[in-house]
Design an enzyme around this catalytic site. Sequence first.
Site, PDB file in Angstrom:
ATOM      1  CB  SER A  58      60.021   6.475  43.548  1.00  9.10           C
ATOM      2  OG  SER A  58      60.334   7.754  44.053  1.00  9.10           O
ATOM      3  CE  LYS A 100      64.423   7.786  44.546  1.00  5.93           C
ATOM      4  NZ  LYS A 100      63.143   7.432  43.998  1.00  5.93           N
TER       5      LYS A 100
END
Length: 194
Positions: A58, A100
């Site tokens: 990701s 993230k």
Amino acid sequence: MRIIMGEGDTMPSIAENSTNKTKIKKKFLGLVQYVIFLIVFYIIFSFGIGIVQVSGYSMEPSLKDGSYLLTNKLASHITKASYGDVVVVKENHQQFYIVKRVIGVPGDTISISGGKVYVNNLAIPELYAMGIPNDMDPIIVPEDHIFVMGDNRTPGESLDSRDPTVGPIPNTSVKGYPILSLFPFYKIAGPLDL
């Protein structure tokens, strides 16, 4: 020098008693230093620094699957995340940490249109991102929250704030800021000015 007490019995001299007391003091001080070292080590690794392993794709191309990141946990207690920061987050619906990038802070309006991410109606420069994200209707980041996305914007590659089950993340869920990858060794792309 020993004083003979009787057949086979001896009494330690004053010098020997002093030497024994000195050895006991040294052992005790060594034990105290060891305990203090363990306490300091525990505090540093509990509140100061940590190591997090990246699992998945990701955050590619910025972070590689399986990388071990040195993380500054202390900063999460002192500062709030800002644009472009890479953060380690304990997402409420998950039993694990996610890594993230911060795209929006409280009060920002985040949207995606034509493969571009917009913050307050301005397309943001994303030299660190790859893939083309799906369009997303505008979302306003609530007070004391951040909007995070994986650098891999390909649909289905990142569980992040775009997903309604995740949404904006509370600031209290930020558990640290990765500094660099220890293994394999590489620097992490820093924030860009918006």
